[in-house]
Write an enzyme that holds these catalytic residues in place. Sequence first.
Site, short mmCIF file in Angstrom:
data_model
loop_
_atom_site.label_atom_id
_atom_site.label_comp_id
_atom_site.label_asym_id
_atom_site.label_seq_id
_atom_site.Cartn_x
_atom_site.Cartn_y
_atom_site.Cartn_z
N HIS A 98 3.73 -11.00 33.19
CA HIS A 98 2.61 -10.35 32.50
C HIS A 98 2.60 -10.80 31.05
CE1 HIS A 98 1.79 -6.67 35.31
NE2 HIS A 98 1.62 -7.83 35.91
N TYR A 102 -3.11 0.84 30.33
CA TYR A 102 -2.77 2.19 29.86
C TYR A 102 -4.05 2.85 29.35
CZ TYR A 102 2.09 0.56 29.88
OH TYR A 102 3.32 0.07 30.26
N PRO A 152 8.26 7.71 31.54
CA PRO A 152 8.01 6.39 32.13
C PRO A 152 7.06 5.50 31.32
CG PRO A 152 6.87 8.11 33.36
CD PRO A 152 7.75 8.80 32.38
N LYS A 175 10.74 1.71 30.27
CA LYS A 175 12.02 1.32 29.65
C LYS A 175 13.25 1.77 30.44
CE LYS A 175 10.59 -1.02 26.28
NZ LYS A 175 10.48 -2.38 26.76
N TYR A 182 7.57 -3.61 23.65
CA TYR A 182 7.22 -3.68 25.07
C TYR A 182 8.05 -4.75 25.80
CZ TYR A 182 4.27 -3.55 29.22
OH TYR A 182 3.82 -3.42 30.51
C1 PHB Z 1 5.02 1.26 37.14
O1 PHB Z 1 4.67 0.18 37.64
O2 PHB Z 1 5.42 2.19 37.86
C2 PHB Z 1 4.93 1.42 35.67
C3 PHB Z 1 4.48 0.37 34.91
C4 PHB Z 1 4.40 0.50 33.53
C5 PHB Z 1 4.75 1.69 32.94
C6 PHB Z 1 5.21 2.75 33.70
C7 PHB Z 1 5.30 2.61 35.08
O3 PHB Z 1 4.66 1.80 31.60
#
Ligand code: PHB
Length: 390
Positions: free
Chosen positions: A72, A201, A293, A297, A385
């Site tokens: 990504h 997000y 989450p 991390k 990130y």
């Molecule tokens: C996930 O794929 O479960 C996931 C991805 C990014 C995040 C949190 C969870 O920031």
Amino acid sequence: MRTQVAIIGAGPSGLLLGQLLHKAGIDNVILERQSGDYVLSRIRAGILEQVTVDLMHEAGVGERIGAEGIPHHSIELVFSGERHPIDVHGLTGGKVVTAYGQTELTRDLMDARAASGLTTIYEAADVQPLDFDGERPRLEFRKDGRTQVLECDFIAGCDGFHGVSRASVKDRVTEYEKVYPFGWLGVLSDTPPVSPHAIVYGNSERGFSLCSMRSMTRSRYYVQVPLTDRVEDWSDERFWDELRLRLDKDLASRIVTGPSIEKSIAPLRSFVAEPLRFGRLFLAGDAGHIVPPTGAKGLNLAATDVKYLSSAFIEYYAERSSAGIDGYSARCLKRIWKAERFSWWLTTLMHRFPDTEGFGQKVQEAELEYLVSSKAASGSLAENYVGLPL
Ligand code: PHB
Ligand code: APR
């Protein structure tokens, strides 16, 4: 039974530690409370920092990540009904993260462990770490109705947030905790992800949302929900409708829906235990810390604890030096607190808080605007990130 390093817990932390030690010629045994199938049924985040990918290669188990992991280069923020890409790759001088499910990573480690002939005792009950303040620690546990003893040089507590390791030093730990007033309702479905090359997000009036993936044919989506909600309150249809309402029009129109293959609500928590070492007992991964989450991390922090812990043991056995062991806790905590800060910040920025009043809401909107219009601000997001340097 005797081994050099006794590991409690066959999650990603315990399994990765076991593999790194094995590569260095250090014998280890894992005691796991659950069955192997149960461990593989847990669904968790799947975004790997390069540090974690590199460690998997170092442990000799990076092949499938290399072949199937999806890089990504960017992320997307949605707010006020509009999408804003953040060029993570460009802002960090060429770094990326890799989408690869934690379940698959766990499977790779389990397979490698079995192939190496290392001992893993599943369904080990009542594991007790004992005498770790002295030179001869041991674990007692029950298996098939019999009490057994595993003698060792060191105990690695990789047994997650609810494990016995931290519980056994309860009086000696300082705990720092923040609990958030909402949860994440997550859905896994065998549908192509709406955004296969960038996690989305979303911050909307209706709350946070997230579009993620496990592969080109498996999606993972989340919406923020009140902690009082139950999974039964959420039919698949209601979930998809709500997710669409929290995204911009274009993404909403492109979401491919389908039956959920997993649906659950998880609370959000920030937690750190200090210190992480008690004589010959060490805490690593979720046993020592939890992040919400947002930002993914958790697994990456676990991997760096394990890197520091494996180097400390390797140094001890190769050079009889305890420098790595003595420095373990402080070294980990430095990195942990930076990831705690980032996860807390991203959570605070992207969610709707029930008690936020007008001023707080306006400041959140201003920060989002600033983030996507300032190279310095989006650069700071990007470097956290992809993972801060070790
Ligand atoms: C996930 O794929 O479960 C996931 C991805 C990014 C995040 C949190 C969870 O920031
Ligand atoms: N005895 C033996 N095993 C135990 C005990 C016990 N008393 N208590 C817990 N365990 C096992 C659990 O069954 C689990 O398999 O320890 C393991 C801990 O695994 P995880 O909870 O996955 O923790 P960790 O390996 O540190 O992985 C961290 O998982 O929760 C995510 O976000 C987190 O991605 C991060 C990663």
